[in-house]
Write a protein that holds these residues in place. Structure first.
Motif, PDB file in Angstrom:
ATOM      1  N   GLN A   1       0.815  -1.210   0.000  1.00 42.72           N
ATOM      2  CA  GLN A   1       0.000   0.000   0.000  1.00 42.72           C
ATOM      3  C   GLN A   1       0.853   1.267   0.000  1.00 42.72           C
ATOM      4  OE1 GLN A   1      -3.387   0.249   2.534  1.00 42.72           O
ATOM      5  NE2 GLN A   1      -3.898  -1.917   2.346  1.00 42.72           N
ATOM      6  N   GLU A   2       2.007   1.208   0.636  1.00 41.34           N
ATOM      7  CA  GLU A   2       2.889   2.383   0.655  1.00 41.34           C
ATOM      8  C   GLU A   2       3.393   2.704  -0.745  1.00 41.34           C
ATOM      9  OE1 GLU A   2       3.214   4.316   3.198  1.00 41.34           O
ATOM     10  OE2 GLU A   2       1.917   2.968   4.343  1.00 41.34           O
ATOM     11  N   LEU A   3       3.747   1.669  -1.495  1.00 40.18           N
ATOM     12  CA  LEU A   3       4.188   1.876  -2.873  1.00 40.18           C
ATOM     13  C   LEU A   3       3.039   2.410  -3.719  1.00 40.18           C
ATOM     14  CD1 LEU A   3       6.367   1.603  -5.037  1.00 40.18           C
ATOM     15  CD2 LEU A   3       5.643  -0.782  -5.365  1.00 40.18           C
ATOM     16  N   ALA A   4       1.838   1.909  -3.440  1.00 42.21           N
ATOM     17  CA  ALA A   4       0.663   2.387  -4.164  1.00 42.21           C
ATOM     18  C   ALA A   4       0.432   3.877  -3.908  1.00 42.21           C
ATOM     19  CB  ALA A   4      -0.567   1.572  -3.748  1.00 42.21           C
ATOM     20  N   ARG A   5       0.595   4.303  -2.649  1.00 40.86           N
ATOM     21  CA  ARG A   5       0.452   5.728  -2.329  1.00 40.86           C
ATOM     22  C   ARG A   5       1.530   6.545  -3.032  1.00 40.86           C
ATOM     23  NH1 ARG A   5      -0.876   3.630   2.887  1.00 40.86           N
ATOM     24  NH2 ARG A   5      -3.050   4.139   3.435  1.00 40.86           N
ATOM     25  N   ALA A   6       2.737   6.014  -3.059  1.00 43.39           N
ATOM     26  CA  ALA A   6       3.844   6.726  -3.715  1.00 43.39           C
ATOM     27  C   ALA A   6       3.589   6.894  -5.206  1.00 43.39           C
ATOM     28  CB  ALA A   6       5.149   5.970  -3.487  1.00 43.39           C
ATOM     29  N   ASN A   7       2.827   5.977  -5.786  1.00 42.89           N
ATOM     30  CA  ASN A   7       2.490   6.061  -7.203  1.00 42.89           C
ATOM     31  C   ASN A   7       1.224   6.879  -7.461  1.00 42.89           C
ATOM     32  OD1 ASN A   7       4.204   4.133  -9.177  1.00 42.89           O
ATOM     33  ND2 ASN A   7       4.152   3.237  -7.129  1.00 42.89           N
ATOM     34  N   GLY A   8       0.695   7.488  -6.413  1.00 40.33           N
ATOM     35  CA  GLY A   8      -0.445   8.376  -6.566  1.00 40.33           C
ATOM     36  C   GLY A   8      -1.792   7.693  -6.675  1.00 40.33           C
ATOM     37  N   LEU A   9      -1.878   6.413  -6.275  1.00 43.11           N
ATOM     38  CA  LEU A   9      -3.153   5.703  -6.355  1.00 43.11           C
ATOM     39  C   LEU A   9      -4.056   6.090  -5.177  1.00 43.11           C
ATOM     40  CD1 LEU A   9      -2.042   2.086  -7.363  1.00 43.11           C
ATOM     41  CD2 LEU A   9      -2.969   3.882  -8.825  1.00 43.11           C
ATOM     42  N   PRO A  10      -5.366   6.152  -5.406  1.00 42.77           N
ATOM     43  CA  PRO A  10      -6.312   6.443  -4.318  1.00 42.77           C
ATOM     44  C   PRO A  10      -6.512   5.196  -3.451  1.00 42.77           C
ATOM     45  CG  PRO A  10      -7.501   6.085  -6.368  1.00 42.77           C
ATOM     46  CD  PRO A  10      -6.031   6.032  -6.709  1.00 42.77           C
ATOM     47  N   VAL A  11      -5.597   4.964  -2.533  1.00 47.02           N
ATOM     48  CA  VAL A  11      -5.559   3.728  -1.758  1.00 47.02           C
ATOM     49  C   VAL A  11      -6.842   3.519  -0.964  1.00 47.02           C
ATOM     50  CG1 VAL A  11      -4.382   2.503   0.112  1.00 47.02           C
ATOM     51  CG2 VAL A  11      -3.052   3.714  -1.626  1.00 47.02           C
ATOM     52  N   ARG A  12      -7.326   4.560  -0.296  1.00 45.50           N
ATOM     53  CA  ARG A  12      -8.543   4.411   0.513  1.00 45.50           C
ATOM     54  C   ARG A  12      -9.729   4.010  -0.347  1.00 45.50           C
ATOM     55  NH1 ARG A  12     -10.111   9.098   4.630  1.00 45.50           N
ATOM     56  NH2 ARG A  12      -8.214   8.244   5.562  1.00 45.50           N
ATOM     57  N   LEU A  13      -9.863   4.648  -1.477  1.00 45.27           N
ATOM     58  CA  LEU A  13     -10.970   4.338  -2.383  1.00 45.27           C
ATOM     59  C   LEU A  13     -10.881   2.905  -2.890  1.00 45.27           C
ATOM     60  CD1 LEU A  13     -13.446   5.223  -4.012  1.00 45.27           C
ATOM     61  CD2 LEU A  13     -11.890   6.062  -5.784  1.00 45.27           C
ATOM     62  N   LEU A  14      -9.679   2.472  -3.257  1.00 43.41           N
ATOM     63  CA  LEU A  14      -9.490   1.116  -3.769  1.00 43.41           C
ATOM     64  C   LEU A  14      -9.699   0.063  -2.676  1.00 43.41           C
ATOM     65  CD1 LEU A  14      -6.400   1.731  -6.085  1.00 43.41           C
ATOM     66  CD2 LEU A  14      -8.748   1.233  -6.802  1.00 43.41           C
ATOM     67  N   ASN A  15      -9.261   0.379  -1.451  1.00 41.47           N
ATOM     68  CA  ASN A  15      -9.508  -0.541  -0.337  1.00 41.47           C
ATOM     69  C   ASN A  15     -11.004  -0.703  -0.089  1.00 41.47           C
ATOM     70  OD1 ASN A  15      -6.889  -1.305   0.392  1.00 41.47           O
ATOM     71  ND2 ASN A  15      -6.571   0.507   1.648  1.00 41.47           N
TER      72      ASN A  15
END
Length: 267
Positions: free
Chosen positions: A161-175
């Motif tokens: 998830q940290e890498l996903a955040r670093a890539n600008g992905l909307p982690v909360r929305l995807l979770n």
């Protein structure tokens, strides 16, 4: 004689619904298993029972109320998990026990465990209605399409998830999206497998597929094949031997899991 099973409309509905469930259950299961969130399925299944009891009390479609209640619960679980004020396992335990207690109370108000409630508890191939089938086909197609379109994004947040955040992905929305899809899958599967056993169909084929030690995509495909064969043979055995469909399906998944262990040991 064997083909006579397909002459009955209720069995045709059961096989169509089972085919969809056999795809989406391990499909979603793979994403939550790698996140070590397998107990989510059992929790949502118990929550789904509350939705079913509400549907029975209101004399509405139980599948619809089960979907609504499980989706809301899934979002609530994810919200509490993200706040990190309560451990993930504790959140699941709270929702599991609380929803089960509420379901029991609502069932007692509804007059106890009638045939409709029992079919959601243990699964019943004869109770899959045309309305249930439409819901399963439509929402199943939406779930599969969503996973296909967002495969890379969901894959990344599931593993890092940290890498996903670093890539600008909307982690909360995807979770939230993953848990909502899991909730929908659980609610749709209750008619075929039953609330008490749906977690097994979503986890055991995945664990069996993992034994092959393939890529993530290949693991998904293998788990879907295992689930599909389990549903197919489970429905056939339950029909000809007058057995509970949910338990028969899960026993087949366990058989495939045992075979996967034997195969990996020999290789």
């Amino acid at each position: 004689m064997f083909l006579e099973i397909f002459q009955f409309e209720f069995m045709q509905r059961a096989f169509l619904a089972g085919a969809v469930i056999a795809v989406i259950a391990p499909l979603i299961g793979n994403y939550l298993v790698v996140r070590r969130y397998s107990l989510m399925f059992d929790t949502l299944a118990h929550v789904g029972l509350t939705g079913v009891a509400i549907g029975v009390l209101l004399h509405t479609q139980p599948v619809v109320t089960a979907i609504v209640v499980t989706v809301l619960a899934a979002l609530g679980i994810e919200y509490l998990r993200e706040r990190r004020e309560i451990l993930g396992e504790s959140v699941l335990a709270i929702f599991l026990s609380g929803s089960l207690a509420l379901a029991v109370v609502l069932m007692s108000i509804a007059g106890g465990l009638n045939v409709d409630l029992l079919s959601f508890l243990f699964g019943s191939i004869t109770t899959v209605t045309s309305t249930d089938l439409y819901f399963i086909l439509i929402l199943g197609a939406v779930t599969i399409l969503t996973i296909v379109l967002l495969y890379k994004e969901l894959f990344l947040i599931s593993f890092d998830q940290e890498l996903a955040r670093a890539n600008g992905l909307p982690v909360r929305l995807l979770n939230n999206l993953i848990v909502v899809l899991a909730a929908i899958t659980v609610a749709l599967s209750m008619r075929i497998v039953g609330a008490l056993l749906i977690g097994a169909l979503m986890v055991i084929p995945v664990v069996a597929a993992v034994q092959a030690r393939r890529s993530f995509v290949q693991t998904i495909l293998i788990s879907i094949v295992i689930a599909a064969l389990s549903v197919f043979f489970g429905l056939i055995f339950s029909y000809y031997f007058d057995l509970a469909s949910g338990g028969t399906i899960v026993l087949h998944t366990l058989a495939f899991f045992a075979l996967s262990l034997l195969f990996t040991r020999k290789t």
